[in-house]
Design a protein around this motif. Structure first.
Motif, PDB file in Angstrom:
ATOM      1  N   THR A   1       0.826  -1.196   0.000  1.00 14.03           N
ATOM      2  CA  THR A   1       0.000   0.000   0.000  1.00 14.03           C
ATOM      3  C   THR A   1       0.861   1.247   0.000  1.00 14.03           C
TER       4      THR A   1
ATOM      5  N   ILE B   1       2.762  -5.813   2.955  1.00 10.29           N
ATOM      6  CA  ILE B   1       2.012  -6.721   3.818  1.00 10.29           C
ATOM      7  C   ILE B   1       2.393  -8.151   3.456  1.00 10.29           C
TER       8      ILE B   1
ATOM      9  N   LYS C   1       2.768  -6.322   8.656  1.00 14.11           N
ATOM     10  CA  LYS C   1       2.729  -5.136   7.801  1.00 14.11           C
ATOM     11  C   LYS C   1       3.887  -4.246   8.194  1.00 14.11           C
TER      12      LYS C   1
ATOM     13  N   MET D   1      -0.728  -9.335  12.962  1.00 11.85           N
ATOM     14  CA  MET D   1      -2.033  -9.876  13.354  1.00 11.85           C
ATOM     15  C   MET D   1      -1.890 -11.391  13.303  1.00 11.85           C
TER      16      MET D   1
ATOM     17  N   ALA E   1       0.000  -6.789  17.571  1.00 13.12           N
ATOM     18  CA  ALA E   1       1.251  -6.292  18.139  1.00 13.12           C
ATOM     19  C   ALA E   1       1.952  -5.384  17.141  1.00 13.12           C
ATOM     20  N   ARG E   2       2.719  -4.453  17.690  1.00 14.77           N
ATOM     21  CA  ARG E   2       3.425  -3.477  16.848  1.00 14.77           C
ATOM     22  C   ARG E   2       4.770  -3.148  17.485  1.00 14.77           C
TER      23      ARG E   2
ATOM     24  N   TYR F   1       5.134  -1.332  21.050  1.00 11.62           N
ATOM     25  CA  TYR F   1       4.203  -0.211  21.094  1.00 11.62           C
ATOM     26  C   TYR F   1       3.126  -0.461  22.149  1.00 11.62           C
TER      27      TYR F   1
ATOM     28  N   PHE G   1      -3.771  -1.624  24.649  1.00  6.87           N
ATOM     29  CA  PHE G   1      -3.441  -0.877  23.431  1.00  6.87           C
ATOM     30  C   PHE G   1      -4.147  -1.473  22.214  1.00  6.87           C
TER      31      PHE G   1
ATOM     32  N   VAL H   1      -9.846  -7.874   8.482  1.00  5.21           N
ATOM     33  CA  VAL H   1      -8.667  -7.673   7.630  1.00  5.21           C
ATOM     34  C   VAL H   1      -8.998  -6.674   6.518  1.00  5.21           C
ATOM     35  N   PHE H   2      -8.161  -5.661   6.366  1.00  7.85           N
ATOM     36  CA  PHE H   2      -8.339  -4.678   5.307  1.00  7.85           C
ATOM     37  C   PHE H   2      -7.883  -5.224   3.948  1.00  7.85           C
TER      38      PHE H   2
ATOM     39  N   TRP I   1      -9.881   2.205   2.527  1.00  6.88           N
ATOM     40  CA  TRP I   1      -9.239   3.262   3.312  1.00  6.88           C
ATOM     41  C   TRP I   1      -8.970   4.467   2.443  1.00  6.88           C
TER      42      TRP I   1
ATOM     43  N   ALA J   1      -5.121   5.722   0.903  1.00  5.42           N
ATOM     44  CA  ALA J   1      -4.183   4.696   0.448  1.00  5.42           C
ATOM     45  C   ALA J   1      -4.429   4.354  -1.023  1.00  5.42           C
TER      46      ALA J   1
END
Lengths: 315, 157
Positions: free
Chosen positions: A196, A207, A233, A257, A273-274, A283, A289, A306-307, B99, B102
């Motif tokens: 992206t 990703i 990602k 994820m 998690a990040r 993070y 969080f 999921v995007f 989104w 993007a």
């Protein structure tokens, strides 16, 4: 017949009675215009969002009636907690842009303003023109150009070396995320499932999907994703070159994820998690969080949160 | 009364319906679905780096086979060993429907392949079309080869 009348009478008295012992009305302190935004943008946000996302709340008489006010006041309280435009002046320009893009996406998904609120207050919903105004304004606010003008950031020297010995050393010392999830170092060897170009915040992202995720793609079984699927990602700053092309600058972060419907049942079936920056700092302060991750991914709940629409790998 | 029970049961059935597999949302147009003249599916290889060309709404990923990937991770001088195969895949971008803010790949515009046959000998091939077909060799083969071999690996900790 008599019975009905009695019930109605009782109900009426009850409703009147609870008017005197309802919840406390939230405080309302006038909130001023959001600095740096044109009037037309300010007016839209003030009209549609300030009631729940600023210190200034304009309540109608019917909002104050018990038991409706229970709901209204809790929306206001939760809304202010999630996002408070009164704190605008204390935010960095990048954070402000981030909030505006996030807000517009919540509007486009129909999540904000809360539908329960716009049904009662139709004047507070956004028109198509309002949305167009926000879009046009935001297109001028992308961080892509901001990134371009950062005078020689570390990217140039950084780009000339990958995985040198110093970086490999601290991989073994990466701390787990506040929710206990351990860092996964080998995601760069996974398959790329999409890329992206995030012009909103001036990053480019790759990703990756692990083997289980790729197998699910091959079998077209991605909704829900099978347990064990993992996405990574990774994001890099966009670096605009003299010829107008964009290459990767500094490493920004990597996010994961991890699917496990049972283990992560309380966080939408995924472990989140990040890790940020070249030092891979975990993070988030507390395990909670993940609420922010889920909140932004929620419009995708019908797609298992999921995007990404991944590439297919059939050949 | 009976209707109330029926409706209640119906509601119960709807709410308890097991959530089964919904159709996958895969980005088929941006994938290599038919091999055409390609010897392999480049998207199955390792990603080395990526770039964006905003003027043309193009985004690219440089993929490499195991030899290329292992080399790129260690050295950045473009001196790939024999057996190296690199693919520069270029997509036309589209706005991300999920989104606002993007761009995501829409369809493959072209695929360039560079193979290092031996020390100095390289072989450049260009593929174009919905079904990737070998396209006419361009004048700037050598320049493109040098560009592709010279791209550096993305840095991550």
């Amino acid at each position: 017949m008599k019975k009905t009348r009695l019930i109605l009478a009782l109900l009426g008295t009850g409703i009147i009675a609870i008017q005197f012992c309802g919840p406390e009305k939230p405080e309302s302190v006038p909130a001023h215009h959001l600095t740096g935004l044109p009037d037309e943008v300010n007016n839209i946000i003030r009209n549609s969002c300030f009631d729940c996302h600023s210190s200034q709340t304009t309540l109608r008489w019917y909002d104050k009636l018990s038991p409706i006010n229970q709901l209204v006041y809790s929306h206001i309280q939760k809304g202010r907690q999630a996002l408070d435009f009164s704190k605008w002046d204390s935010l960095t320009p990048a954070t402000r842009t981030g909030i505006l893009y996030y807000s517009l996406n919540k509007i486009l998904e129909g999540e904000m303003p809360l539908p329960s609120y716009t049904t009662v207050h139709p004047a507070k919903s956004l028109s198509n023109e309002d949305i167009q105004t926000l879009k046009q304004f935001l297109m001028t606010k992308t961080l892509r150009d901001a990134a371009a003008h950062t005078p020689n950031n570390k990217a140039h020297q950084q780009r000339s070396g990958f995985a040198d010995s110093t970086t490999t050393i601290f991989q073994s010392r990466v701390l787990p995320a506040p929710n206990g999830i351990e860092y996964i170092p080998d995601y760069r060897n996974w398959k790329v499932i999409s890329i992206t170009d995030r012009f909103d915040n001036g990053t480019m992202r790759i990703i990756y999907g692990n083997e289980i995720a790729v197998k699910a793609i091959l079998e077209c079984k991605t909704n829900p994703w099978p347990d064990g699927s993992i996405f990574a990602k990774a994001a890099w700053k966009q670096q605009t070159n003299a010829d107008g092309s964009i290459t990767a600058g500094d490493f920004v972060q990597v996010e994961f994820m991890i699917k496990d419907a049972h283990k992560y049942a309380t966080t939408a079936g995924w472990g989140w998690a990040r890790w940020r920056g070249p030092s891979l700092k975990p993070y988030g302060d507390k395990a909670i969080f993940t609420a922010a991750c889920i909140s932004c991914h929620t419009p995708q709940r019908d797609n298992d949160y999921v995007f990404t629409h991944p590439f297919t790998f059939k050949h | 009364m009976r209707y109330v029970i029926y409706i209640f049961m119906l509601l119960l059935m709807i709410s308890c319906r097991h959530r089964s597999q919904s159709p996958s949302v895969l980005n088929k147009t941006a994938s290599v679905t038919l091999p055409g003249d390609l010897p392999e599916n480049p998207l199955m290889l390792h990603a080395i780096t990526s770039a964006i060309y905003p003027k043309d709404s193009i985004t690219t990923v440089l993929y490499g086979n195991d030899i290329a990937y292992a080399h790129a991770a260690r050295k950045t001088d473009g001196s790939y060993p024999a057996g190296t195969v690199l693919y520069e895949v270029a997509w036309k971008q589209q706005a991300d429907e999920q989104w606002f803010g993007a761009n995501v790949p829409q369809l493959i515009k072209q695929i360039e392949r560079v193979e290092v046959v031996s020390g100095d000998t390289t072989c450049y091939t260009l593929f174009q079309g919905d079904i990737p077909r070998k396209a006419e060799h361009q004048k700037d083969d050598a320049q493109r080869t040098a560009f592709i071999l010279g791209r550096k690996m993305l840095v991550s900790p």
